[in-house]
Design a protein around this motif. Sequence first.
Motif, PDB file in Angstrom:
ATOM      1  N   PHE A  67     -23.500 104.006 -41.648  1.00 33.65           N
ATOM      2  CA  PHE A  67     -23.630 103.873 -43.104  1.00 33.65           C
ATOM      3  C   PHE A  67     -23.893 102.415 -43.484  1.00 33.65           C
ATOM      4  CE2 PHE A  67     -21.817 103.718 -47.456  1.00 33.65           C
ATOM      5  CZ  PHE A  67     -22.525 104.766 -48.023  1.00 33.65           C
ATOM      6  N   HIS A  68     -23.142 101.517 -42.873  1.00 35.24           N
ATOM      7  CA  HIS A  68     -23.292 100.077 -43.122  1.00 35.24           C
ATOM      8  C   HIS A  68     -24.701  99.602 -42.739  1.00 35.24           C
ATOM      9  CE1 HIS A  68     -21.690  95.825 -43.027  1.00 35.24           C
ATOM     10  NE2 HIS A  68     -22.770  95.690 -42.273  1.00 35.24           N
ATOM     11  N   GLU A  69     -25.126  99.949 -41.536  1.00 37.50           N
ATOM     12  CA  GLU A  69     -26.441  99.495 -41.066  1.00 37.50           C
ATOM     13  C   GLU A  69     -27.577 100.167 -41.848  1.00 37.50           C
ATOM     14  OE1 GLU A  69     -26.730  96.987 -39.221  1.00 37.50           O
ATOM     15  OE2 GLU A  69     -24.614  96.889 -38.700  1.00 37.50           O
ATOM     16  N   LEU A  70     -27.342 101.401 -42.235  1.00 43.27           N
ATOM     17  CA  LEU A  70     -28.344 102.131 -43.005  1.00 43.27           C
ATOM     18  C   LEU A  70     -28.613 101.430 -44.333  1.00 43.27           C
ATOM     19  CD1 LEU A  70     -29.970 104.703 -42.611  1.00 43.27           C
ATOM     20  CD2 LEU A  70     -28.237 105.932 -43.905  1.00 43.27           C
ATOM     21  N   SER A  71     -27.551 100.904 -44.936  1.00 46.02           N
ATOM     22  CA  SER A  71     -27.739 100.222 -46.221  1.00 46.02           C
ATOM     23  C   SER A  71     -28.593  98.960 -46.031  1.00 46.02           C
ATOM     24  CB  SER A  71     -26.388  99.861 -46.836  1.00 46.02           C
ATOM     25  OG  SER A  71     -25.782  98.839 -46.097  1.00 46.02           O
ATOM     26  N   HIS A  72     -28.354  98.225 -44.931  1.00 48.76           N
ATOM     27  CA  HIS A  72     -29.237  97.071 -44.630  1.00 48.76           C
ATOM     28  C   HIS A  72     -30.679  97.552 -44.500  1.00 48.76           C
ATOM     29  CE1 HIS A  72     -26.167  94.099 -43.968  1.00 48.76           C
ATOM     30  NE2 HIS A  72     -25.641  94.681 -42.913  1.00 48.76           N
ATOM     31  N   SER A  73     -30.851  98.633 -43.742  1.00 55.68           N
ATOM     32  CA  SER A  73     -32.199  99.110 -43.423  1.00 55.68           C
ATOM     33  C   SER A  73     -32.942  99.583 -44.661  1.00 55.68           C
ATOM     34  CB  SER A  73     -32.123 100.258 -42.415  1.00 55.68           C
ATOM     35  OG  SER A  73     -31.406  99.847 -41.281  1.00 55.68           O
ATOM     36  N   PHE A 158     -14.828  91.240 -42.663  1.00 56.93           N
ATOM     37  CA  PHE A 158     -15.221  90.507 -41.453  1.00 56.93           C
ATOM     38  C   PHE A 158     -16.694  90.104 -41.532  1.00 56.93           C
ATOM     39  CE2 PHE A 158     -16.670  90.363 -36.989  1.00 56.93           C
ATOM     40  CZ  PHE A 158     -15.800  89.404 -36.503  1.00 56.93           C
ATOM     41  N   ASN A 159     -17.527  91.019 -42.024  1.00 60.11           N
ATOM     42  CA  ASN A 159     -18.956  90.729 -42.099  1.00 60.11           C
ATOM     43  C   ASN A 159     -19.299  89.696 -43.165  1.00 60.11           C
ATOM     44  OD1 ASN A 159     -20.934  92.091 -40.302  1.00 60.11           O
ATOM     45  ND2 ASN A 159     -19.630  93.830 -40.773  1.00 60.11           N
ATOM     46  N   LEU A 160     -18.365  89.458 -44.097  1.00 56.67           N
ATOM     47  CA  LEU A 160     -18.637  88.481 -45.156  1.00 56.67           C
ATOM     48  C   LEU A 160     -18.344  87.047 -44.721  1.00 56.67           C
ATOM     49  CD1 LEU A 160     -17.516  90.271 -48.431  1.00 56.67           C
ATOM     50  CD2 LEU A 160     -19.798  89.445 -47.837  1.00 56.67           C
ATOM     51  N   MET A 166     -23.879  87.052 -38.779  1.00 57.55           N
ATOM     52  CA  MET A 166     -23.180  88.087 -39.527  1.00 57.55           C
ATOM     53  C   MET A 166     -23.683  88.080 -40.975  1.00 57.55           C
ATOM     54  SD  MET A 166     -19.413  88.214 -37.912  1.00 57.55           S
ATOM     55  CE  MET A 166     -18.902  86.784 -38.709  1.00 57.55           C
ATOM     56  N   ASP A 167     -23.375  89.148 -41.708  1.00 62.17           N
ATOM     57  CA  ASP A 167     -23.943  89.304 -43.049  1.00 62.17           C
ATOM     58  C   ASP A 167     -23.652  88.109 -43.944  1.00 62.17           C
ATOM     59  OD1 ASP A 167     -24.772  91.730 -42.143  1.00 62.17           O
ATOM     60  OD2 ASP A 167     -23.109  92.831 -43.042  1.00 62.17           O
ATOM     61  N   GLY A 168     -22.389  87.627 -43.915  1.00 61.29           N
ATOM     62  CA  GLY A 168     -22.026  86.470 -44.739  1.00 61.29           C
ATOM     63  C   GLY A 168     -22.846  85.245 -44.353  1.00 61.29           C
TER      64      GLY A 168
HETATM   65 ZN   LIG Z   1     -23.978  94.114 -41.749  1.00 61.83          ZN
END
Ligand SMILES: [Zn+2]
Length: 377
Positions: A67-73, A158-160, A166-168
């Motif tokens: 779900f997380h990666e899908l939102s990036h994609s 963690f990703n922030l 990482m996303d952040g």
């Molecule tokens: Zn991410």
Amino acid sequence: MFGPKTRLFKIFGFEVKLDASWFFLALLISWSLAQGYFPALYEGLPKQTYWSMGVIGAIGIFFSIIFHELSHSLVARQYGLTIKGITLFIFGGVAEMENEPPNAKAEFMMAIAGPIASFVLSAGFYGLFLVAESANAMAPLLGVLRYLAMVNMMLAVFNLVPAFPMDGGRMLRAALWHKTGDLSRATRTASRAGSLFGILLMILGVISIASGNFIGGLWWILIGLFVQSAASAHYIQIQVRQVLEGETVSRFMTRDPVTIDGELPIRKLVDEYVYAHHHKMFPVLDGGLLIGSVSTRAIKATPREQWDQISVRQIMDPLDQKNAIDIDADAMKALELMRRTGNSRLMVINEGQLVGLIALKDLMELFALKMELEKDD
Ligand SMILES: [Zn+2]
């Protein structure tokens, strides 16, 4: 990323793949949930129940990461970027971008989409938990829902952390990129933060191990190592891109390469060409016309006793998009083709005619030279 990948399914046109290392993560999660987390939270349940909760928890994490990666994609697609697929591996998931975001805004929106998705998912699981609790649902259901709410919250937080890749860290890079207009410098700063964060995680891991938490500590060290090496790899990648983009293949190629006649027996190819020139690949001609290329890899795959009977033509790779590139193509495109196909040498073509060869080694040498000359701190 590490080993063979298993294709699972397609969602919104993105292929979801599983790296072999994921199984280790799934096992570790199920085990630690069934042995430690759930028994501590809900006492007195049968052993099998803890194990089912553990396995369902791991499956929940699996879908949470997708779900997380899908939102990036999906956001990436909005900005016209190609995502090859989503791969899950031991440290989570990664949406495989084919190229870098076109501008700072695209990068920022793409990066922030992941943590937002995880926050939303966390709130969703927590909502379900509250509903289930007020309906006096069974302990195993409550446990799993609460766990998934917590894990998605952790995933988001963690990703922030502003540590590239990482996303952040991507958000930090986008902000710096926007402010200075200098992608390379922004990447350097964000990557340094990434390296530092990786080192910090490793130190925390060592402290953790010293205080008796071996598995947890080892885990932090591994994640730290991963973040640290990913940060420097990304930085190098950006540098390579900067050096190669805008340069054509013709600048790097070797002209007038040694060519082979298609009818030549393999034995002669080995004796008279491979040993004489030490090349790993030769273009193959038929009456002056380019028809393909022959590699030492293909020679090795042919039994030695057949080397006198089999001709080069029979084992060559026919001329196609995988072993040849146009003389006017971008050098970065050549590098990407090499990476994708595993061919470290490509034939350079001009209007159907062979004009040269381009090797990974040459691209890298020029890159190293440029880096040396342009080093500014
Ligand atoms: Zn991410």
